[in-house]
Write a protein that holds these residues in place. Structure first.
Motif, short mmCIF file in Angstrom:
data_model
loop_
_atom_site.label_atom_id
_atom_site.label_comp_id
_atom_site.label_asym_id
_atom_site.label_seq_id
_atom_site.Cartn_x
_atom_site.Cartn_y
_atom_site.Cartn_z
N ARG A 4 38.52 -81.01 -6.95
CA ARG A 4 39.71 -80.19 -6.67
C ARG A 4 39.99 -79.35 -7.91
O ARG A 4 40.17 -79.89 -8.99
CB ARG A 4 40.89 -81.09 -6.32
N LEU A 5 40.04 -78.05 -7.73
CA LEU A 5 40.19 -77.13 -8.86
C LEU A 5 41.50 -76.37 -8.75
O LEU A 5 41.84 -75.85 -7.69
CB LEU A 5 39.02 -76.15 -8.88
N LEU A 6 42.22 -76.29 -9.86
CA LEU A 6 43.41 -75.47 -9.97
C LEU A 6 43.06 -74.23 -10.77
O LEU A 6 42.64 -74.34 -11.93
CB LEU A 6 44.54 -76.24 -10.66
N LEU A 7 43.20 -73.07 -10.17
CA LEU A 7 42.96 -71.79 -10.83
C LEU A 7 44.32 -71.17 -11.13
O LEU A 7 45.14 -71.03 -10.22
CB LEU A 7 42.15 -70.87 -9.91
N VAL A 8 44.57 -70.85 -12.40
CA VAL A 8 45.84 -70.24 -12.79
C VAL A 8 45.54 -68.90 -13.44
O VAL A 8 45.05 -68.84 -14.56
CB VAL A 8 46.65 -71.14 -13.76
N ASP A 9 45.82 -67.82 -12.70
CA ASP A 9 45.59 -66.46 -13.20
C ASP A 9 46.52 -65.52 -12.45
O ASP A 9 46.63 -65.60 -11.24
CB ASP A 9 44.13 -66.06 -12.99
N ASP A 10 47.19 -64.64 -13.19
CA ASP A 10 48.15 -63.73 -12.57
C ASP A 10 47.52 -62.45 -12.03
O ASP A 10 48.17 -61.67 -11.35
CB ASP A 10 49.28 -63.39 -13.54
N ASP A 11 46.25 -62.24 -12.29
CA ASP A 11 45.55 -61.05 -11.81
C ASP A 11 45.12 -61.27 -10.36
O ASP A 11 44.27 -62.11 -10.08
CB ASP A 11 44.33 -60.78 -12.70
N GLU A 12 45.71 -60.49 -9.44
CA GLU A 12 45.46 -60.66 -8.01
C GLU A 12 43.98 -60.54 -7.65
O GLU A 12 43.45 -61.38 -6.94
CB GLU A 12 46.26 -59.62 -7.20
N VAL A 13 43.33 -59.49 -8.12
CA VAL A 13 41.94 -59.25 -7.75
C VAL A 13 41.03 -60.31 -8.36
O VAL A 13 40.21 -60.93 -7.66
CB VAL A 13 41.49 -57.82 -8.17
N PHE A 14 41.15 -60.54 -9.66
CA PHE A 14 40.32 -61.54 -10.33
C PHE A 14 40.53 -62.91 -9.70
O PHE A 14 39.56 -63.63 -9.42
CB PHE A 14 40.63 -61.59 -11.83
N GLY A 15 41.78 -63.29 -9.47
CA GLY A 15 42.08 -64.60 -8.90
C GLY A 15 41.46 -64.79 -7.53
O GLY A 15 40.88 -65.84 -7.24
N ALA A 16 41.58 -63.78 -6.67
CA ALA A 16 41.03 -63.88 -5.32
C ALA A 16 39.51 -64.00 -5.36
O ALA A 16 38.92 -64.84 -4.67
CB ALA A 16 41.46 -62.68 -4.49
N VAL A 17 38.87 -63.18 -6.17
CA VAL A 17 37.41 -63.20 -6.28
C VAL A 17 36.95 -64.54 -6.86
O VAL A 17 36.00 -65.16 -6.34
CB VAL A 17 36.91 -62.01 -7.13
N LYS A 104 36.86 -63.31 -21.16
CA LYS A 104 36.62 -62.51 -19.95
C LYS A 104 35.87 -61.26 -20.36
O LYS A 104 36.04 -60.80 -21.48
CB LYS A 104 37.95 -62.11 -19.30
N PRO A 105 35.11 -60.64 -19.52
CA PRO A 105 34.84 -61.03 -18.14
C PRO A 105 33.90 -62.23 -18.10
O PRO A 105 33.07 -62.43 -18.98
CB PRO A 105 34.17 -59.79 -17.54
N VAL A 106 34.07 -63.03 -17.06
CA VAL A 106 33.29 -64.25 -16.90
C VAL A 106 32.94 -64.41 -15.42
O VAL A 106 33.68 -63.94 -14.56
CB VAL A 106 34.09 -65.47 -17.44
N ASP A 107 31.82 -65.07 -15.16
CA ASP A 107 31.48 -65.32 -13.76
C ASP A 107 31.64 -66.80 -13.44
O ASP A 107 31.78 -67.64 -14.33
CB ASP A 107 30.08 -64.82 -13.42
#
Length: 180
Positions: A4-17, A104-107
């Motif tokens: 289970r992973l929690l992703l915390v990022d305020d950037d809409e595009v980066f977060g969704a991708v 960043k940028p990171v994959d």
């Protein structure tokens, strides 16, 4: 056991991708855009992994989430991401319990690889290959960040320590981090 992973990022595009990419790699992803939402999701889902952006909206820092997340799950694997990489913040992240710190940028593959590093295990916090030595401008940026951290973020005290005018330091800090 599922990851289970929690992703915390305020950037809409980066977060969704990134959420989609990490889900394709086998993680059940919950995505938060700010600290309070992240802690609420963590209490509900007890993540085994977390990816935290260093700088969030309204001055929040991903570093402030490391300790509360480790209280919720002491064995959580945390990777900190930032567009403003510096040695000082990398050291802070590792000391607080992050497994790794990536600029960043990171994959998604780099993040998954970073989860394999042991917290405080002596690995390089910000990966630098010998084939790519840091430029003088990057070394200056790293030194400024370290001195600023030593003075608790006080620009005037850091400027005095660097033997630099305060406005010059402010101008340098206003620019984005220099890439290698």
């Amino acid at each position: 056991m599922e990851s289970r992973l929690l992703l915390v990022d305020d950037d809409e595009v980066f977060g969704a991708v990134m959420a989609r990419a990490l889900a394709r790699r086998g993680f059940m992803v919950n995505w938060a855009r700010e600290g309070a939402q992240a802690l609420q999701l963590a209490r509900q889902h007890h993540p085994t992994h977390a990816v935290l952006d260093l700088r969030l909206l309204e001055g929040e820092s991903g570093l402030d989430l490391i300790e509360p997340l480790r209280e919720i799950n002491p064995s959580i694997r945390i990777v900190v991401l930032t567009g403003y990489a510096s040695i000082a913040t990398a050291i802070d992240a590792i000391k607080l319990g992050a497994a790794y710190y990536l600029p960043k940028p990171v994959d998604a593959d780099a993040i998954v690889r970073a989860f394999g590093h042991a917290p405080g295990g002596g690995e390089t916090a910000v990966p630098v290959t010998e084939a790519e030595p840091l430029s003088v401008r990057r070394l200056e940026w790293e030194h400024i960040q370290r001195v600023l951290a030593e003075h608790g973020g006080n620009i005037s005290a850091a400027a005095r320590s660097l033997n630099m005018h305060r406005r010059t330091l402010q101008r340098k800090l206003g620019k984005r981090a220099v890439n290698r």
